[in-house]
Structure formats: structure tokens, C-alpha cells
Design a protein around this motif. Structure first.
Motif, PDB file in Angstrom:
ATOM      1  N   GLY A 181       0.791  -1.222   0.000  1.00 15.06           N
ATOM      2  CA  GLY A 181       0.000   0.000   0.000  1.00 15.06           C
ATOM      3  C   GLY A 181       0.820   1.267   0.000  1.00 15.06           C
ATOM      4  N   GLY A 182       2.120   1.146   0.333  1.00 14.56           N
ATOM      5  CA  GLY A 182       3.004   2.298   0.217  1.00 14.56           C
ATOM      6  C   GLY A 182       3.427   2.962   1.509  1.00 14.56           C
ATOM      7  N   ALA A 213       3.125   0.872  -9.403  1.00 13.55           N
ATOM      8  CA  ALA A 213       3.859   1.236 -10.624  1.00 13.55           C
ATOM      9  C   ALA A 213       2.918   1.831 -11.668  1.00 13.55           C
ATOM     10  CB  ALA A 213       4.579   0.013 -11.196  1.00 13.55           C
ATOM     11  N   ARG A 214       1.755   1.198 -11.846  1.00 11.92           N
ATOM     12  CA  ARG A 214       0.797   1.703 -12.827  1.00 11.92           C
ATOM     13  C   ARG A 214       0.206   3.049 -12.389  1.00 11.92           C
ATOM     14  NH1 ARG A 214      -3.402  -1.075 -12.785  1.00 11.92           N
ATOM     15  NH2 ARG A 214      -2.940  -2.699 -11.257  1.00 11.92           N
ATOM     16  N   SER A 215       0.008   3.213 -11.101  1.00 18.23           N
ATOM     17  CA  SER A 215      -0.529   4.477 -10.586  1.00 18.23           C
ATOM     18  C   SER A 215       0.474   5.615 -10.781  1.00 18.23           C
ATOM     19  CB  SER A 215      -0.861   4.338  -9.096  1.00 18.23           C
ATOM     20  OG  SER A 215      -1.872   3.373  -8.883  1.00 18.23           O
ATOM     21  N   LEU A 216       1.748   5.335 -10.523  1.00 17.20           N
ATOM     22  CA  LEU A 216       2.773   6.359 -10.723  1.00 17.20           C
ATOM     23  C   LEU A 216       2.863   6.748 -12.194  1.00 17.20           C
ATOM     24  CD1 LEU A 216       5.616   5.040  -8.362  1.00 17.20           C
ATOM     25  CD2 LEU A 216       4.088   6.996  -7.967  1.00 17.20           C
ATOM     26  N   ALA A 217       2.758   5.767 -13.067  1.00 20.11           N
ATOM     27  CA  ALA A 217       2.833   6.048 -14.501  1.00 20.11           C
ATOM     28  C   ALA A 217       1.621   6.834 -14.983  1.00 20.11           C
ATOM     29  CB  ALA A 217       2.958   4.737 -15.286  1.00 20.11           C
ATOM     30  N   ALA A 218       0.450   6.524 -14.423  1.00 20.08           N
ATOM     31  CA  ALA A 218      -0.787   7.171 -14.855  1.00 20.08           C
ATOM     32  C   ALA A 218      -1.013   8.520 -14.180  1.00 20.08           C
ATOM     33  CB  ALA A 218      -1.980   6.257 -14.580  1.00 20.08           C
ATOM     34  N   GLY A 219      -0.400   8.704 -13.008  1.00 20.16           N
ATOM     35  CA  GLY A 219      -0.625   9.931 -12.257  1.00 20.16           C
ATOM     36  C   GLY A 219      -1.900   9.917 -11.439  1.00 20.16           C
ATOM     37  N   SER A 220      -2.527   8.744 -11.334  1.00 17.70           N
ATOM     38  CA  SER A 220      -3.750   8.586 -10.546  1.00 17.70           C
ATOM     39  C   SER A 220      -3.801   7.155 -10.014  1.00 17.70           C
ATOM     40  CB  SER A 220      -4.996   8.884 -11.384  1.00 17.70           C
ATOM     41  OG  SER A 220      -5.075   7.990 -12.483  1.00 17.70           O
ATOM     42  N   ILE A 221      -4.571   6.960  -8.960  1.00 22.27           N
ATOM     43  CA  ILE A 221      -4.616   5.652  -8.318  1.00 22.27           C
ATOM     44  C   ILE A 221      -5.273   4.609  -9.219  1.00 22.27           C
ATOM     45  CG2 ILE A 221      -5.659   4.357  -6.407  1.00 22.27           C
ATOM     46  CD1 ILE A 221      -5.167   6.732  -4.622  1.00 22.27           C
ATOM     47  N   GLN A 222      -4.539   3.518  -9.436  1.00 21.13           N
ATOM     48  CA  GLN A 222      -5.026   2.373 -10.207  1.00 21.13           C
ATOM     49  C   GLN A 222      -5.178   1.185  -9.254  1.00 21.13           C
ATOM     50  OE1 GLN A 222      -5.499   2.894 -13.728  1.00 21.13           O
ATOM     51  NE2 GLN A 222      -5.149   4.972 -12.969  1.00 21.13           N
ATOM     52  N   ARG A 223      -6.101   0.293  -9.556  1.00 23.03           N
ATOM     53  CA  ARG A 223      -6.354  -0.854  -8.692  1.00 23.03           C
ATOM     54  C   ARG A 223      -5.843  -2.147  -9.334  1.00 23.03           C
ATOM     55  NH1 ARG A 223      -9.734   0.270  -4.562  1.00 23.03           N
ATOM     56  NH2 ARG A 223     -10.210  -1.946  -4.264  1.00 23.03           N
ATOM     57  N   PRO A 238      -5.226  -3.868  -2.580  1.00 24.24           N
ATOM     58  CA  PRO A 238      -6.113  -3.472  -3.683  1.00 24.24           C
ATOM     59  C   PRO A 238      -5.572  -2.315  -4.516  1.00 24.24           C
ATOM     60  CG  PRO A 238      -7.344  -3.779  -1.643  1.00 24.24           C
ATOM     61  CD  PRO A 238      -5.902  -3.801  -1.270  1.00 24.24           C
ATOM     62  N   ALA A 239      -4.975  -1.315  -3.828  1.00 27.69           N
ATOM     63  CA  ALA A 239      -4.525  -0.107  -4.513  1.00 27.69           C
ATOM     64  C   ALA A 239      -3.645   0.695  -3.559  1.00 27.69           C
ATOM     65  CB  ALA A 239      -5.730   0.744  -4.939  1.00 27.69           C
ATOM     66  N   PRO A 240      -2.873   1.652  -4.076  1.00 29.56           N
ATOM     67  CA  PRO A 240      -2.119   2.534  -3.179  1.00 29.56           C
ATOM     68  C   PRO A 240      -3.064   3.316  -2.268  1.00 29.56           C
ATOM     69  CG  PRO A 240      -1.447   2.835  -5.469  1.00 29.56           C
ATOM     70  CD  PRO A 240      -2.680   1.992  -5.489  1.00 29.56           C
ATOM     71  N   GLY A 241      -2.540   3.789  -1.153  1.00 28.19           N
ATOM     72  CA  GLY A 241      -3.365   4.523  -0.205  1.00 28.19           C
ATOM     73  C   GLY A 241      -3.629   5.958  -0.633  1.00 28.19           C
ATOM     74  N   GLN A 242      -4.699   6.515  -0.099  1.00 27.82           N
ATOM     75  CA  GLN A 242      -5.026   7.913  -0.374  1.00 27.82           C
ATOM     76  C   GLN A 242      -3.972   8.857   0.207  1.00 27.82           C
ATOM     77  OE1 GLN A 242      -7.598   9.018  -2.246  1.00 27.82           O
ATOM     78  NE2 GLN A 242      -8.230   6.909  -2.667  1.00 27.82           N
ATOM     79  N   LEU A 243      -3.333   8.455   1.297  1.00 26.12           N
ATOM     80  CA  LEU A 243      -2.257   9.260   1.889  1.00 26.12           C
ATOM     81  C   LEU A 243      -0.914   8.949   1.246  1.00 26.12           C
ATOM     82  CD1 LEU A 243      -3.083   9.079   5.722  1.00 26.12           C
ATOM     83  CD2 LEU A 243      -3.653  10.899   4.099  1.00 26.12           C
ATOM     84  N   THR A 244      -0.666   7.664   0.981  1.00 22.89           N
ATOM     85  CA  THR A 244       0.654   7.282   0.500  1.00 22.89           C
ATOM     86  C   THR A 244       0.891   7.626  -0.970  1.00 22.89           C
ATOM     87  OG1 THR A 244      -0.098   5.027  -0.037  1.00 22.89           O
ATOM     88  CG2 THR A 244       0.797   5.401   2.171  1.00 22.89           C
ATOM     89  N   PHE A 245      -0.148   7.527  -1.801  1.00 20.97           N
ATOM     90  CA  PHE A 245       0.082   7.745  -3.233  1.00 20.97           C
ATOM     91  C   PHE A 245       0.603   9.143  -3.552  1.00 20.97           C
ATOM     92  CE2 PHE A 245      -1.430   9.224  -7.392  1.00 20.97           C
ATOM     93  CZ  PHE A 245      -0.571   8.477  -8.185  1.00 20.97           C
ATOM     94  N   PRO A 246       0.008  10.224  -3.031  1.00 13.46           N
ATOM     95  CA  PRO A 246       0.544  11.549  -3.371  1.00 13.46           C
ATOM     96  C   PRO A 246       2.014  11.718  -2.973  1.00 13.46           C
ATOM     97  CG  PRO A 246      -1.622  11.755  -2.364  1.00 13.46           C
ATOM     98  CD  PRO A 246      -1.202  10.329  -2.180  1.00 13.46           C
ATOM     99  N   ILE A 247       2.398  11.110  -1.856  1.00 14.81           N
ATOM    100  CA  ILE A 247       3.796  11.191  -1.426  1.00 14.81           C
ATOM    101  C   ILE A 247       4.687  10.454  -2.423  1.00 14.81           C
ATOM    102  CG2 ILE A 247       5.449  10.584   0.388  1.00 14.81           C
ATOM    103  CD1 ILE A 247       3.044  10.708   2.364  1.00 14.81           C
ATOM    104  N   MET A 248       4.295   9.238  -2.782  1.00 18.29           N
ATOM    105  CA  MET A 248       5.089   8.469  -3.739  1.00 18.29           C
ATOM    106  C   MET A 248       5.141   9.156  -5.094  1.00 18.29           C
ATOM    107  SD  MET A 248       4.238   4.461  -2.821  1.00 18.29           S
ATOM    108  CE  MET A 248       2.449   4.559  -2.971  1.00 18.29           C
ATOM    109  N   HIS A 249       4.025   9.721  -5.507  1.00 17.90           N
ATOM    110  CA  HIS A 249       3.990  10.400  -6.809  1.00 17.90           C
ATOM    111  C   HIS A 249       4.927  11.594  -6.835  1.00 17.90           C
ATOM    112  CE1 HIS A 249       1.971  12.823 -10.098  1.00 17.90           C
ATOM    113  NE2 HIS A 249       2.185  11.663 -10.682  1.00 17.90           N
ATOM    114  N   ALA A 250       5.055  12.272  -5.702  1.00 17.30           N
ATOM    115  CA  ALA A 250       5.913  13.453  -5.625  1.00 17.30           C
ATOM    116  C   ALA A 250       7.394  13.110  -5.466  1.00 17.30           C
ATOM    117  CB  ALA A 250       5.467  14.342  -4.456  1.00 17.30           C
TER     118      ALA A 250
END
Length: 322
Positions: A181-182, A213-223, A238-250
Motif C-alpha cells: 500500500g506504500g 507502478a501503474r498508478s505512478l505512470a498514470a498519475g492517478s490511483i489504479q487498482r 487493492p490499490a495505493p493509499g489515499q495518503l501514501t500515493f501523493p507522497i510516492m507520486h511526488a
């Protein structure tokens, strides 16, 4: 989330969580064609980095609230981390675990004094189960990754990596992290962004379950289309977290994905060359470093071996790959 929260967590878990070593073997360098350093979180209390986040979260709860107990949902490592932390404080713990979790993880969680509630991960919603039990019993829910104090606790891995790498004269590297989940990935990225800006975190997942990996490539959360089908159970979410994804994306570089067969081979090499036991999900970053180094850019790869809670059958299967 910020570095101050991670530093505060480091103070709270000091003397309880272990400072795990950064290991090295020239044999691994030869396979990868690069310098490999392995952060052995498989040697952490309860056998994985998850104790850091569990201890951080439980210790942050007000004592009057904490005494009512805590609840968590996990395939095993977060379960054990929270169960041990609850035991440290003498409070009840209820852990919601998938029925197909490795027997060793189910047994270890019960042995730590937690009540285990099982569910079918393919047909039931663990979040809903956990939320319902928390409300019914007055328990504090500690999510496995999308929880600030859990992320802060996991981020202490990054603080240690920065200090240990600096002592070895390493200031630039790619840091490969097994990612579900990140929580570990995002917390470590925050710490390294501040403490070692020459290091870039890259999440690693099993093939077919590479939602991050797919979420980072797309710029949005993928499941993930499925939640079963890999031996790397510890990092299937199931998918990256709502808190963790923006941090990982940045803060993170592109994600990597490795086949289960490579995770098994990495487990064998970790045992043979470093004398450590790593579970399949905990070995995917080492697998990426050893067998997919061409997909990385840095001359030095720091790998987190995130957990070692593997059952004998799976470990024997890994050793058979040698």
C-alpha cells in the motif's frame, strides 16, 4: 506527513524497534553488476519492518483511549507488528486477517495474544469488517499503511538508511523497496528526501499486482484486478493509499515489477550470501536489484529486505532454485 513526525516516531520506538544492519556481499554485486547494500528489516522485531509502524501508532494513542484496545487488518506482518505493540502496552488487540494468509503468520499473531478474525480476501471487504468491529467494541483502528503514525514509524527505516549509507561514504543511490500500500515506501521517501537527497526511492511489486507502478505512470490511483495469485502475499493490496500515493507520486521514481520466480531466487541468494531469511514479498526488491538491474540507473542500489516471515514449504521451494 513530514520529517518531524518521523523523528518523533523514532524517539517513541527507540529501545523497542531494532536498528537493523545494512549488509553487503561481493557475490551479490557480481550478479547485479552494481554495488548492492541490503537493509535487513527481516531481522526486525516480529520479523518485519511493520513493528516500527505498529509501535509508532499504538504509542501515539492517548492512554485512556488505548486501554480499550486496538484493531488492525493485515495478511500477517502488520498483524504481528500491531499485536506485539499492543502486548507491549498491555492492551487488547483484534486482527482481521485473510483466511489464506500463511499459517505461520496466523499462528504467530495468535501467539502474541491477539484475537484473529479471518475473512475471504476475494469476496469480503476487510476495511468494512475492521470498521464495524472497531465501532462495535470501541477499538482504535490502525490501518496497515494509510495511517499517518504508521507511515511515520515506517519512515524511520529511511532515517537509518541515510545514516548508515553516509557512514559507508554512499550519498547517491536508488533505494528499492517492496511495496504494497506504500507506507514503507512513502515514509522512507520523506526521510531520504530530507536526510539524503541524492537517493531516489523506487517501489517494487510482484508482476500482475503492480498497482503502485501503474498508478505512478498514470498519475492517478489504479487498482489491482485481482487480490490473489502471487506468493508475495505480504505486499498484495487493492490499490495505493489515499495518503501514501501523493507522497510516492511526488518523491519516488518509476515502479518496478518482478515475477514470483525471481523473488524465490532472491530469497535463496539472501540466505546463501547474507545468511538471512527473507519471505517472498520481502525479497522482491532484492530480486529487482539482482535480476533487473538494467532497469535502474544508479551505480549503487540499496535494497530493503522488508520481512522474513516465511513458512518452511515456501522457503524450501526458494532454496530449490539454487
Amino acid at each position: 506527513m513530514n520529517l518531524d513526525m518521523i523523528r518523533a516516531a523514532a524517539i517513541r520506538i527507540h529501545g523497542h524497534a531494532r536498528v537493523t544492519p545494512l549488509l553487503y556481499s561481493p557475490f551479490l554485486d557480481e550478479i547485479a553488476g552494481k554495488r548492492i547494500l541490503v537493509k535487513a528489516e527481516c531481522l526486525q522485531v516480529t520479523g518485519s519492518f511493520k513493528y516500527r509502524g505498529g509501535r509508532s501508532a499504538v504509542s501515539s494513542i492517548h492512554p485512556e483511549v488505548r486501554k480499550k484496545g486496538v484493531i488492525a487488518f493485515s495478511s500477517g506482518n502488520h498483524a504481528q507488528g500491531v499485536a506485539q505493540a499492543a502486548r507491549d502496552f498491555g492492551v487488547p488487540a483484534v486482527i482481521v486477517m485473510p483466511s489464506d494468509a500463511p499459517r505461520l503468520k496466523l499462528e504467530n499473531t495468535r501467539a502474541l495474544g491477539a484475537e484473529v478474525v479471518t475473512y475471504d480476501r476475494a469476496t469480503e471487504d476487510r476495511d468494512a469488517i475492521g470498521a464495524a468491529l472497531a465501532e462495535e467494541r470501541g477499538l482504535t483502528l490502525i490501518k496497515p499503511f494509510d495511517e499517518p503514525e504508521v507511515i511515520a514509524g515506517q519512515g524511520t527505516v529511511g532515517v537509518e538508511i541515510a545514516a548508515q549509507a553516509k557512514a559507508l561514504g554512499v550519498t547517491e543511490a536508488e533505494v528499492l523497496i517492496p511495496c504494497g500500500g506504500g507506507g514503507l515506501t512513502s515514509g522512507t521517501a520523506i526521510a531520504l528526501n530530507a536526510e539524503a537527497p541524492g537517493m531516489r526511492v523506487r517501489p517494487v511489486e510482484p508482476e500482475g499486482f503492480d498497482d503502485v507502478a501503474r498508478s505512478l505512470a498514470a498519475g492517478s490511483i489504479q487498482r489491482n484486478p485481482a487480490l490473489t495469485g502471487s506468493i508475495c502475499d505480504a505486499i498484495i493490496t487493492p490499490a495505493p493509499g489515499q495518503l501514501t500515493f501523493p507522497i510516492m507520486h511526488a518523491l519516488c521514481g518509476p515502479g518496478l515489477a518482478v515475477p514470483d520466480a525471481d523473488a524465490l531466487r532472491a530469497m535463496a541468494h539472501a540466505f546463501l550470501r547474507l545468511k538471512i531469511v527473507v519471505e517472498p514479498g520481502g525479497a522482491v526488491a532484492l530480486a529487482a536489484a539482482l535480476f533487473h538491474a538494467r532497469e535502474t540507473e544508479a551505480d549503487t542500489l540499496i535494497v530493503v529486505a522488508s520481512g522474513g516471515n516465511v513458512d518452511p514449504t515456501s522457503f524450501a521451494q526458494a532454496l530449490d532454485t539454487l
